[in-house]
Scaffold this active site. Structure first.
Site, PDB file in Angstrom:
ATOM      1  N   LYS A 231       0.786  -1.077  -0.001  1.00 33.71           N
ATOM      2  CA  LYS A 231      -0.018  -0.041  -0.255  1.00 33.71           C
ATOM      3  C   LYS A 231       0.909   1.380   0.093  1.00 33.71           C
ATOM      4  O   LYS A 231       2.116   1.431   0.210  1.00 33.71           O
ATOM      5  CB  LYS A 231      -1.108   0.104   1.245  1.00 33.71           C
ATOM      6  CG  LYS A 231      -2.216  -0.984   0.833  1.00 33.71           C
ATOM      7  CD  LYS A 231      -3.237  -0.782   1.699  1.00 33.71           C
ATOM      8  CE  LYS A 231      -4.496  -1.607   1.269  1.00 33.71           C
ATOM      9  NZ  LYS A 231      -5.990  -1.452   2.103  1.00 33.71           N
ATOM     10  N   ARG A 265      -3.870 -10.004   4.472  1.00 34.51           N
ATOM     11  CA  ARG A 265      -4.435 -10.006   3.053  1.00 34.51           C
ATOM     12  C   ARG A 265      -3.013  -9.346   2.191  1.00 34.51           C
ATOM     13  O   ARG A 265      -2.525  -8.571   2.506  1.00 34.51           O
ATOM     14  CB  ARG A 265      -5.605  -8.964   2.753  1.00 34.51           C
ATOM     15  CG  ARG A 265      -6.064  -8.998   1.299  1.00 34.51           C
ATOM     16  CD  ARG A 265      -7.437  -8.100   1.300  1.00 34.51           C
ATOM     17  NE  ARG A 265      -8.057  -7.928   0.074  1.00 34.51           N
ATOM     18  CZ  ARG A 265      -7.505  -7.130  -1.066  1.00 34.51           C
ATOM     19  NH1 ARG A 265      -6.938  -6.124  -0.733  1.00 34.51           N
ATOM     20  NH2 ARG A 265      -8.234  -7.183  -2.159  1.00 34.51           N
TER      21      ARG A 265
END
Length: 301
Positions: A231, A265
Site C-alpha cells: 500500500k 491480505r
C-alpha cells in the site's frame, strides 16, 4: 516486553470446508483482482484463466484464503452490478471446482454478494462498511462470513484530506457500529471479521498509527483482518514504487500479527506465509518445523 494477544469471543471458525482456531492461527489471504485497472498488477489477472491460475498458485504457495475482486476501491467510473458479477462469479465458480480454499468476494454490492455466494464464495469482504444496506441481509441468509472494513467515502468517490482526532478510536467506533448493524440484519457475530482499512480514506500517518495501535481494534474481540500489502503508506515511508514494497509489506504484516491481527491480505503469498508462520512461532502459537540446533551432544553446523 511481552506480546499479549487479545481475547477473541469466537476464535474457532468453520469457513466452508476449512476450520481455523484464530487463537492459535493466522490466516493468509491472497489477492486476485479481475480488473483491468487493479491497484497492484494493473490488470495482469483480468482474463479468467489468468485469475484462476493465480488463485491456484496462491493455494500451492500456502494461502488459506483467496479474495477475488472485480472493482478497485480507488475513485473511478462506476462498474455496474452486471459487469462486476461477470468478472467475479466465473472466477469463484471455477476456483471452487478446483479447490477447497476459503474464497471471499471483495464487493460492496448486495447482488454481487448474493451471486458470489451462490457460486461458492464463503466470505464477503465489504471495503465500504455496509454502504449497501441490503448486503448484510444477503449474507445473513447464507452460511457465509462477512468482513466489515472501515472507509468513509461513498464507493469509488474522492475523499480529499481525511481528518481524524483519534484515528484508532474513530475506526474502532465505526467498526463497532457496523458490527451491530450486521447483527441486527441477522449475521451471527461468529461469522464477522473487522478490518481497519489501512490507506482507505487515510493518509500515511493514519495508517502507521493504526498499525502501531492495532490493539485498539482487536479489543473489539473479533478476528481482525489487515490489508497492508504494497500500500501507499509503505511506499511513502520507504520512498519505493509498488514493485519494491515487499520488505515493507512483510514488516507491517509481522508487526500487525504481533499486535493481534488474525488474517493478513497479501499479494506475494509464499514470502508472506513464511513471515506469518515465523511470527506465530515467536508468539508461541506454532512449534518449529525442525528442532535440531544444539539439541544433541555435538553442535550442528
Amino acid at each position: 516486553m511481552s506480546f499479549v494477544l487479545p481475547p477473541l469471543r469466537h476464535p474457532r471458525r468453520t469457513i466452508g470446508d476449512r476450520t481455523f482456531d484464530f487463537s492459535r492461527r493466522v490466516a493468509v489471504m491472497a489477492i486476485v483482482n479481475r480488473t483491468p485497472d487493479s491497484f497492484y498488477d494493473s490488470g495482469a489477472n483480468f482474463a479468467l484463466e489468468d485469475a484462476v491460475a493465480a488463485a491456484l498458485r496462491a493455494v500451492e504457495h500456502g494461502a488459506d484464503w483467496v479474495d477475488i475482486g472485480g472493482v478497485p476501491f480507488a475513485p473511478g467510473d462506476a462498474v455496474s452490478v452486471e459487469q462486476e458479477a461477470a468478472r467475479v462469479v466465473p472466477a469463484v465458480q471455477t476456483l471452487r471446482e478446483k479447490s477447497d480454499v476459503v474464497i471471499s468476494v471483495d464487493t460492496f454490492h448486495a447482488e454481487v454478494a448474493r451471486r458470489g455466494i451462490e457460486a461458492g464464495a464463503n466470505v464477503i469482504n465489504d471495503t465500504t462498511g455496509l454502504s449497501d444496506p441490503d448486503l448484510a441481509a444477503v449474507v445473513s441468509e447464507s452460511e457465509a462470513s462477512l468482513v466489515l472494513v472501515h472507509s468513509r467515502a461513498s464507493p469509488r468517490t474522492q475523499f480529499a484530506r481525511p481528518q481524524y482526532d483519534d484515528v484508532a478510536a474513530e475506526v474502532r467506533d465505526f467498526l463497532a457500529a457496523r458490527v451491530e448493524m450486521a447483527r441486527a440484519a441477522g449475521v451471527p457475530e461468529e461469522r464477522l471479521f473487522v478490518d481497519p482499512g489501512h490507506d482507505l480514506n487515510k493518509n500515511t500517518l493514519h495508517s502507521l498509527e493504526l498499525t502501531r495501535r492495532l490493539d485498539v481494534i482487536t479489543a473489539l474481540g473479533l478476528p481482525t483482518l489487515v490489508a497492508l500489502s504494497n500500500k501507499d503508506f509503505i511506499g511513502e515511508v520507504l520512498d519505493k514504487p509498488k514493485s519494491q514494497r515487499l520488505e515493507g509489506s512483510l514488516a507491517a504484516a509481522v508487526a500487525s500479527v504481533l499486535n493481534g491481527a488474525r488474517v493478513v491480505r497479501v499479494h506475494e503469498v509464499s514470502e508472506s506465509v513464511a513471515a506469518v508462520r515465523m511470527a506465530e512461532a515467536i508468539l508461541g502459537l506454532r512449534e518449529p518445523a525442525l528442532l535440531k540446533h544444539n539439541m544433541s551432544d555435538a553442535n550442528e553446523r
